[in-house]
Design a protein around this motif. Structure first.
Motif, PDB file in Angstrom:
ATOM      1  N   TYR A 153      71.250   8.615  12.346  1.00 41.78           N
ATOM      2  CA  TYR A 153      71.609   8.740  10.928  1.00 41.78           C
ATOM      3  C   TYR A 153      71.265   7.487  10.118  1.00 41.78           C
ATOM      4  O   TYR A 153      71.858   7.237   9.078  1.00 41.78           O
ATOM      5  CB  TYR A 153      73.107   9.038  10.818  1.00 41.78           C
ATOM      6  CG  TYR A 153      73.576  10.063  11.828  1.00 41.78           C
ATOM      7  CD1 TYR A 153      73.025  11.334  11.865  1.00 41.78           C
ATOM      8  CD2 TYR A 153      74.545   9.744  12.787  1.00 41.78           C
ATOM      9  CE1 TYR A 153      73.436  12.267  12.808  1.00 41.78           C
ATOM     10  CE2 TYR A 153      74.958  10.671  13.724  1.00 41.78           C
ATOM     11  CZ  TYR A 153      74.402  11.937  13.737  1.00 41.78           C
ATOM     12  OH  TYR A 153      74.802  12.858  14.663  1.00 41.78           O
TER      13      TYR A 153
ATOM     14  N   SER B 287      70.245   8.400   6.512  1.00 42.92           N
ATOM     15  CA  SER B 287      71.006   9.424   5.802  1.00 42.92           C
ATOM     16  C   SER B 287      71.525   8.880   4.479  1.00 42.92           C
ATOM     17  O   SER B 287      71.930   7.726   4.375  1.00 42.92           O
ATOM     18  CB  SER B 287      72.186   9.899   6.661  1.00 42.92           C
ATOM     19  OG  SER B 287      71.714  10.501   7.849  1.00 42.92           O
TER      20      SER B 287
ATOM     21  N   ASP C 268      64.075  16.924   4.044  1.00 43.68           N
ATOM     22  CA  ASP C 268      64.331  17.220   5.457  1.00 43.68           C
ATOM     23  C   ASP C 268      63.410  18.307   6.007  1.00 43.68           C
ATOM     24  O   ASP C 268      62.772  18.101   7.054  1.00 43.68           O
ATOM     25  CB  ASP C 268      65.803  17.584   5.666  1.00 43.68           C
ATOM     26  CG  ASP C 268      66.715  16.365   5.625  1.00 43.68           C
ATOM     27  OD1 ASP C 268      66.201  15.236   5.712  1.00 43.68           O
ATOM     28  OD2 ASP C 268      67.935  16.538   5.501  1.00 43.68           O
TER      29      ASP C 268
ATOM     30  N   HIS D  82      69.279  14.030   5.644  1.00 39.66           N
ATOM     31  CA  HIS D  82      69.229  13.241   6.866  1.00 39.66           C
ATOM     32  C   HIS D  82      68.301  12.055   6.675  1.00 39.66           C
ATOM     33  O   HIS D  82      68.586  10.934   7.097  1.00 39.66           O
ATOM     34  CB  HIS D  82      68.751  14.117   8.035  1.00 39.66           C
ATOM     35  CG  HIS D  82      68.656  13.404   9.344  1.00 39.66           C
ATOM     36  ND1 HIS D  82      67.579  12.615   9.690  1.00 39.66           N
ATOM     37  CD2 HIS D  82      69.517  13.344  10.401  1.00 39.66           C
ATOM     38  CE1 HIS D  82      67.769  12.112  10.905  1.00 39.66           C
ATOM     39  NE2 HIS D  82      68.938  12.533  11.356  1.00 39.66           N
TER      40      HIS D  82
ATOM     41  N   LEU E  45      72.077  17.409  15.360  1.00 45.76           N
ATOM     42  CA  LEU E  45      71.487  16.250  14.705  1.00 45.76           C
ATOM     43  C   LEU E  45      71.844  14.945  15.417  1.00 45.76           C
ATOM     44  O   LEU E  45      72.977  14.772  15.869  1.00 45.76           O
ATOM     45  CB  LEU E  45      71.984  16.135  13.267  1.00 45.76           C
ATOM     46  CG  LEU E  45      71.427  17.075  12.202  1.00 45.76           C
ATOM     47  CD1 LEU E  45      72.141  16.805  10.893  1.00 45.76           C
ATOM     48  CD2 LEU E  45      69.942  16.878  12.042  1.00 45.76           C
TER      49      LEU E  45
ATOM     50  N   TYR F  92      76.372  17.992  14.807  1.00 47.25           N
ATOM     51  CA  TYR F  92      75.830  16.641  14.896  1.00 47.25           C
ATOM     52  C   TYR F  92      76.471  15.919  16.075  1.00 47.25           C
ATOM     53  O   TYR F  92      77.560  16.295  16.544  1.00 47.25           O
ATOM     54  CB  TYR F  92      76.111  15.856  13.605  1.00 47.25           C
ATOM     55  CG  TYR F  92      77.590  15.735  13.280  1.00 47.25           C
ATOM     56  CD1 TYR F  92      78.342  14.667  13.764  1.00 47.25           C
ATOM     57  CD2 TYR F  92      78.247  16.693  12.518  1.00 47.25           C
ATOM     58  CE1 TYR F  92      79.698  14.552  13.492  1.00 47.25           C
ATOM     59  CE2 TYR F  92      79.598  16.597  12.236  1.00 47.25           C
ATOM     60  CZ  TYR F  92      80.318  15.519  12.721  1.00 47.25           C
ATOM     61  OH  TYR F  92      81.660  15.428  12.456  1.00 47.25           O
TER      62      TYR F  92
END
Length: 473
Positions: A361, A364, A372, A340, A358, A236
């Motif tokens: 966010y 999230s 996802d 996510h 990734l 990420y």
């Protein structure tokens, strides 16, 4: 520079009007708690500073002067526009009251100088020169920020552009280039930002999420609880810096990524479906910590639907489209895990070796585990940044075979990608009811937007809703 003055004295207003004309400062004058509150809540007014008399009336032309009215203005500013510096004027020396205000006041770097300054200050009215000095300090700082050249920021507001400049200035940035990856809710923008100094050397390469102050604070919390504490390094984009002050209602989060990230998953899919499928498989492996050993739980259609679309929006689309109804109380097994929450193709960057990472966010949190991969699959049909959504495949008839992947992908130009997404969905879901519920809810969420193929969305929704209903027969 835009200044809001909250002051009921005509003499003081005249002083500031003259000063602002002389120094090319745009001035908005309000004379009471009510008019100041209206101006602060007006999203069309972009503010860079506020000067507020502590003792003001409740309404224009009223004579009920109270310190409490000025305090309410300051409280509203902290709530609505916490990134704007405020200077409080008083001729009455309310020392205990002002001491309490100053104790809670925070400091922030509002001009990108690397030095934090007080976001709340106080001066006596007889010392208006201090107020003028306060404005000149900000004006000079904004003039220096204006020297930074921006490229690719045509779709950003002036205060959104300023978040980039405040980020670039302490890095000695001279040119900032913004390559948009995706637009989001409430005018949010995500893009790759590169900063060059005066010699042309690269001094910054990040993913910038430009949004509102409130959403930036929320996303930072989601990043801490769901991303950085749960996933492996390198999977990420890592939060490196934030700009939440000095830019009006705008704010930005800056995430570190390697220079080798050259595209997003939408772009890779346009090039090669097999390579995009491989990236999806890698991404699934990265996110195993979210779903590993999470037990099944009993959930209802209402639980799933509310994760994707609120009651008000759901009622609205129900009036606009002929949708198959689902009993809100229907319960089924689901895996409720960290997700996510918005895993479309533009929120997955890929590097020169097709390695995914990734980003973004803001949604999230906890939700149905299959959300996802379902989002990753269906975003190619519905997301505004997908170039493949104009493809004639799938037809309405093919969408009605969505559950049979072998039949569904016939004549599909990106079948490998779809199979990778569907395999992920099968691996993490509890059974099939949670999948049908999530697909239906995803379609409902997308029906809020006018730029999607609503015939596809309605067809797929009704197919999934019917399958869910029939599973209880």
């Amino acid at each position: 520079m835009n200044l809001l003055l909250v002051e009921d004295s005509p003499q003081i207003v005249d002083v500031f009007e003259h000063f602002c004309r002389k120094n090319s400062i745009d001035l908005t004058v309000t004379r009471s708690l009510l008019s100041a509150s209206n101006a602060i809540r007006d999203k069309e007014i972009d503010l860079d500073a506020v000067i507020c008399d502590l003792k003001i009336p409740s309404e224009d032309h009223s004579v009920d002067l109270e310190d409490a009215h000025g305090l309410l203005v300051v409280d509203l500013l902290e709530k609505e526009i916490p990134g704007v510096p405020v200077l409080v004027l008083s001729a009455f020396g309310s020392v205990p009251l002002l001491s309490q205000m100053l104790v809670r006041a925070r400091r922030a770097d509002i001009l990108g100088t690397g030095t934090d300054t007080p976001m709340l200050r106080f001066v006596d009215k007889p010392n208006l020169k201090e107020a003028h000095d306060f404005l000149i300090e900000i004006k000079l700082g904004l003039d220096q920020l204006a020297q930074i050249e921006l490229i690719g920021c045509e779709n950003l507001t002036p205060h959104q552009c300023r978040t980039i400049k405040i980020f670039a200035r302490p890095r000695r940035g001279a040119i900032a280039r913004f390559q948009t990856l995706a637009g989001g809710l409430s005018g949010a923008q995500t893009g790759v930002l590169t900063i060059d100094d005066e010699s042309g050397s690269r001094v910054g390469h990040v993913v910038a999420k430009i949004t509102t102050n409130e959403r930036a604070v929320e996303e930072e919390g989601r990043y801490s609880s769901s991303i950085s504490s749960r996933l492996g390094a390198g999977t990420y984009a890592d939060l490196g810096a934030r700009v939440t002050s000095g830019c009006g209602r705008a704010a930005a989060l800056f995430y570190s990524v390697a220079d080798t990230y050259r595209s997003d998953l939408f772009g890779l899919l346009n090039e090669n479906s097999a390579r995009a499928a491989s990236a999806v498989a890698q991404l699934q492996n990265y996110l195993v910590p979210w779903t590993h050993a999470v037990p099944h739980t009993s959930r209802s259609w209402l639980d799933v639907r509310r994760e994707l679309i609120n009651d008000e929006d759901n009622d609205s689309i129900g009036e606009r489209y002929d949708l198959v109804e689902i009993d809100d109380t229907r319960r089924f097994q689901a895996v409720w895990s960290t997700v996510h929450g918005d895993l479309h193709g533009a929120n997955v960057l890929v590097d020169s070796t097709d390695r995914p990472v990734l980003i973004d966010y803001g949604r999230s949190g906890l939700g149905p585990s299959c959300l996802d991969p379902i989002t990753l699959e269906l975003s190619i049909l519905f997301h505004k940044d997908s170039k493949l959504k104009a493809n004639p495949w799938p037809s309405v008839e093919q969408l009605q075979r969505w559950g049979d992947i072998d039949s569904y992908v016939i004549d599909c130009p990106y079948g490998e990608y779809l199979r990778a997404c569907r395999s992920w969905t099968t691996d993490v879901s509890a059974a099939t009811r949670d999948v049908w519920a999530t697909v239906a809810a995803y379609c409902r969420r997308n029906l809020r937007y006018d730029d999607i193929d609503n015939e596809r969305a309605v067809t797929l929704h009704n197919y999934a809703a019917t399958k869910l209903n029939e599973s209880f027969s």
